[in-house]
Write an enzyme that holds these catalytic residues in place. Structure first.
Site, PDB file in Angstrom:
ATOM      1  N   PRO A 185      -0.268 -11.406  -2.183  1.00  0.00           N
ATOM      2  CA  PRO A 185       1.216 -11.801  -2.610  1.00  0.00           C
ATOM      3  C   PRO A 185       1.296 -11.659  -4.296  1.00  0.00           C
ATOM      4  O   PRO A 185       0.512 -12.180  -4.649  1.00  0.00           O
ATOM      5  CB  PRO A 185       1.438 -13.037  -2.103  1.00  0.00           C
ATOM      6  CG  PRO A 185       0.000 -13.643  -1.941  1.00  0.00           C
ATOM      7  CD  PRO A 185      -0.919 -12.630  -1.469  1.00  0.00           C
ATOM      8  N   ARG A 220      -3.677  -6.212  -8.140  1.00  0.00           N
ATOM      9  CA  ARG A 220      -3.226  -5.254  -9.176  1.00  0.00           C
ATOM     10  C   ARG A 220      -3.568  -3.980  -8.792  1.00  0.00           C
ATOM     11  O   ARG A 220      -2.947  -3.017  -9.403  1.00  0.00           O
ATOM     12  CB  ARG A 220      -3.886  -5.486 -10.673  1.00  0.00           C
ATOM     13  CG  ARG A 220      -3.181  -7.101 -11.307  1.00  0.00           C
ATOM     14  CD  ARG A 220      -4.073  -7.694 -11.934  1.00  0.00           C
ATOM     15  NE  ARG A 220      -5.433  -8.198 -11.530  1.00  0.00           N
ATOM     16  CZ  ARG A 220      -6.394  -8.814 -12.030  1.00  0.00           C
ATOM     17  NH1 ARG A 220      -6.380  -9.067 -13.420  1.00  0.00           N
ATOM     18  NH2 ARG A 220      -7.499  -9.216 -11.487  1.00  0.00           N
ATOM     19  N   TYR A 264       0.249 -25.361  -7.581  1.00  0.00           N
ATOM     20  CA  TYR A 264       1.628 -25.577  -6.864  1.00  0.00           C
ATOM     21  C   TYR A 264       1.588 -26.648  -6.048  1.00  0.00           C
ATOM     22  O   TYR A 264       0.631 -27.413  -5.906  1.00  0.00           O
ATOM     23  CB  TYR A 264       2.019 -24.058  -6.425  1.00  0.00           C
ATOM     24  CG  TYR A 264       2.294 -23.043  -7.483  1.00  0.00           C
ATOM     25  CD1 TYR A 264       3.010 -23.109  -8.468  1.00  0.00           C
ATOM     26  CD2 TYR A 264       1.688 -21.985  -7.074  1.00  0.00           C
ATOM     27  CE1 TYR A 264       3.048 -22.130  -9.683  1.00  0.00           C
ATOM     28  CE2 TYR A 264       1.628 -20.716  -8.073  1.00  0.00           C
ATOM     29  CZ  TYR A 264       2.445 -20.998  -9.436  1.00  0.00           C
ATOM     30  OH  TYR A 264       2.352 -19.808 -10.317  1.00  0.00           O
ATOM     31  N   ALA A 307       5.227 -14.991  -3.272  1.00  0.00           N
ATOM     32  CA  ALA A 307       5.498 -16.443  -3.091  1.00  0.00           C
ATOM     33  C   ALA A 307       6.896 -16.520  -2.955  1.00  0.00           C
ATOM     34  O   ALA A 307       7.598 -16.054  -3.978  1.00  0.00           O
ATOM     35  CB  ALA A 307       4.846 -17.211  -4.256  1.00  0.00           C
TER      36      ALA A 307
HETATM   37  C1  LIG Z   1       1.846  -9.869 -10.956  1.00  0.00           C
HETATM   38  C2  LIG Z   1       1.304 -10.652 -10.000  1.00  0.00           C
HETATM   39  C3  LIG Z   1       2.029 -11.935  -9.587  1.00  0.00           C
HETATM   40  C4  LIG Z   1       1.351 -12.571  -8.765  1.00  0.00           C
HETATM   41  N1  LIG Z   1       2.012 -13.439  -7.708  1.00  0.00           N
HETATM   42  C5  LIG Z   1       1.182 -14.154  -6.988  1.00  0.00           C
HETATM   43  C6  LIG Z   1       1.768 -14.897  -5.920  1.00  0.00           C
HETATM   44  O1  LIG Z   1       3.126 -14.782  -5.810  1.00  0.00           O
HETATM   45  N2  LIG Z   1       1.188 -15.818  -5.062  1.00  0.00           N
HETATM   46  C7  LIG Z   1      -0.033 -15.804  -5.076  1.00  0.00           C
HETATM   47  O2  LIG Z   1      -0.752 -16.484  -4.561  1.00  0.00           O
HETATM   48  N3  LIG Z   1      -1.008 -15.134  -6.143  1.00  0.00           N
HETATM   49  C8  LIG Z   1      -0.289 -14.361  -7.011  1.00  0.00           C
HETATM   50  N4  LIG Z   1      -0.903 -13.515  -7.852  1.00  0.00           N
HETATM   51  C9  LIG Z   1      -2.470 -13.450  -7.811  1.00  0.00           C
HETATM   52  C10 LIG Z   1      -2.704 -12.354  -6.882  1.00  0.00           C
HETATM   53  O3  LIG Z   1      -2.264 -12.416  -5.312  1.00  0.00           O
HETATM   54  C11 LIG Z   1      -4.378 -12.035  -6.737  1.00  0.00           C
HETATM   55  O4  LIG Z   1      -4.852 -13.301  -6.137  1.00  0.00           O
HETATM   56  C12 LIG Z   1      -4.964 -12.032  -8.109  1.00  0.00           C
HETATM   57  O5  LIG Z   1      -4.137 -10.714  -8.871  1.00  0.00           O
HETATM   58  C13 LIG Z   1      -6.367 -11.268  -8.092  1.00  0.00           C
HETATM   59  O6  LIG Z   1      -6.418 -10.159  -7.168  1.00  0.00           O
HETATM   60  P1  LIG Z   1      -6.358  -8.569  -7.878  1.00  0.00           P
HETATM   61  O7  LIG Z   1      -7.694  -8.745  -8.952  1.00  0.00           O
HETATM   62  O8  LIG Z   1      -6.685  -7.745  -6.966  1.00  0.00           O
HETATM   63  O9  LIG Z   1      -4.991  -8.410  -8.709  1.00  0.00           O
HETATM   64  C14 LIG Z   1      -0.198 -12.653  -8.755  1.00  0.00           C
HETATM   65  C15 LIG Z   1      -0.962 -11.685  -9.346  1.00  0.00           C
HETATM   66  C16 LIG Z   1      -0.186 -10.910 -10.002  1.00  0.00           C
HETATM   67  C17 LIG Z   1      -0.850  -9.766 -10.846  1.00  0.00           C
END
Ligand SMILES: Cc1cc2nc3c(=O)[nH]c(=O)nc-3n(C[C@H](O)[C@H](O)[C@H](O)COP(=O)(O)O)c2cc1C
Length: 386
Positions: free
Chosen positions: A22, A331, A185, A56
């Site tokens: 998410p 990402r 949160y 979220a």
């Molecule tokens: C733009 C962005 C928005 C995010 N929004 C959420 C979110 O809504 N809920 C959540 O649990 N984590 C959120 N995260 C964390 C990501 O879900 C993920 O856990 C984190 O980026 C690590 O994974 P990655 O290295 O593959 O990006 C967000 C991350 C990014 C980059």
């Protein structure tokens, strides 16, 4: 078990174990998803991910992180979400949604404006802060508003909000629900002694701090029925002085699983916003995999790992080595929405058969032609050489 083996959880079968994590897009007005969300989330499903979890999504407007968060606190939000869920489903993926309430971390700016608490300038622009709620009157960090301590009646109403949000998600056609229980949160803030200093039934002992999350899980499970997979994102460690450690979260995971959670999605941190005093998990490759592995071994529950999973072989090995049952990418998916498809090719399946026929029927021959030209030593620049 490999990256492209299906995963059946209750009545849902994920066609593969590549999920989109998410990600808040801060692109909604009054909580409404719109064309942007349909395109943004749809392209991951068209790109072959087995599960797409929408950002979220606030179950109450007070629980929005920013004024531009997506929401599901009103029936009017349902048709927009239905467009998202329909497209993801039609592309052969499982449509999921993360339900959230930001609690004391609400009312901040978008990340590209440093995620700072909303101030007078935002109010002048028509997007001012609103009063925040939390378990105790402890702000999330310097400059953050002091939240009002929720009364027991407000807690009960809030549990109902989660229930109603989950029920709307079902009406919108989602087939997978995740609760945002991490990153400081509202759910996390009840769980952690850093933010919960209550002296009533919702604070003090570990049992009491877990009460609100368990009530939310029970209410959501009731709303979604027995067939829908329920995931719960935890912060596996608080990464703050006096905060929760992995052993605490093992017990939490056990209780959540007993209450009807199927998947523990293992993230970390966020209970305090002051980066100078937190001890964040180091951002290496697959930086949450140890947590996911530990919980998976200790508790009879499926786990998801997330965090810098970037490579198909890495993702596959995480599953084969028993670090997780599902990998989530954030990402990496923004960088390449076709990541799942490319991963399948990288792992040796070049049939293109599993991909959307409209793409696969064209890209299969393209792939073979590229292979033939490479064998012949031809490159795109050959005509310009010699
Ligand atoms: C733009 C962005 C928005 C995010 N929004 C959420 C979110 O809504 N809920 C959540 O649990 N984590 C959120 N995260 C964390 C990501 O879900 C993920 O856990 C984190 O980026 C690590 O994974 P990655 O290295 O593959 O990006 C967000 C991350 C990014 C980059």
């Amino acid at each position: 078990m490999t990256l492209f083996s299906p995963l059946t959880v209750r009545d849902a079968t994920l066609p593969n174990r590549v999920g989109v994590s998410p990600m808040c897009m801060y692109s909604s007005t009054d909580g409404f998803p719109d064309d942007f969300h349909v395109a943004h989330l749809g392209r991951f499903a068209l790109g072959g991910a087995g599960l797409v979890i929408a950002e979220a999504t606030a179950v109450h407007p007070v629980g929005r992180i920013s004024p531009f968060d997506a929401g599901i606190w009103d029936d009017a939000h349902i048709p927009g979400w239905r467009r998202v869920a329909d497209l993801v489903s039609r592309a052969g993926s499982v449509p999921g949604i993360q339900l959230g309430h930001a609690g004391r971390r609400a009312a901040v700016r978008e990340p590209w404006r440093a995620g700072a608490p909303l101030d007078d300038a935002d109010a002048t622009a028509g997007f001012g802060a609103w009063p925040l709620v939390g378990p105790s009157e402890i702000p999330a960090g310097p400059g953050h508003q002091v939240p009002a301590e929720m009364t027991v009646a407000e807690i009960a109403r809030s549990v109902q909000d989660w229930h109603d949000g989950a029920a709307r998600a079902m009406r919108a056609g989602f087939r997978f629900v995740e609760l945002h229980g991490a990153h400081g949160y509202l759910l996390h803030s009840f769980l952690s002694p850093v933010s919960n200093r209550r002296t009533d039934a919702y604070g003090g002992s570990a049992e009491n701090r877990l009460r609100y999350p368990l009530e939310v899980v029970a209410a959501v499970r009731e709303a979604i029925g027995d067939g829908i997979p329920l995931s719960y994102r935890i912060s596996s460690v608080d990464g703050a002085e006096g905060g929760l450690e992995l052993d605490d979260l093992v017990e939490v995971a056990r209780r959540l699983a007993a209450a009807g959670v199927d998947i523990i999605d293992t993230s970390s941190g966020g209970i305090i916003t002051d980066r100078s005093s937190d001890t964040r998990v180091r951002r290496g490759f697959a930086f949450h995999a140890d947590f996911s592995r530990h919980i998976r071994r200790e508790v009879d529950v499926l786990t998801a790992t997330v965090g810098f999973v970037v490579d198909p072989v890495q993702a596959n090995l995480l599953l084969e080595h028993g670090d997780a049952d599902l990998v989530l990418l954030g990402r990496e998916m923004l960088d390449d929405p076709n990541w799942a498809h490319r991963a399948r090719l990288a792992l040796g399946d070049d049939s293109h058969a599993s991909w959307d026929v409209r793409f696969g029927s064209a890209l299969g021959p393209r792939h073979r032609t590229l292979g033939r030209l490479a064998e012949a030593g031809e490159t795109p620049l050959s005509r310009f050489e010699g």
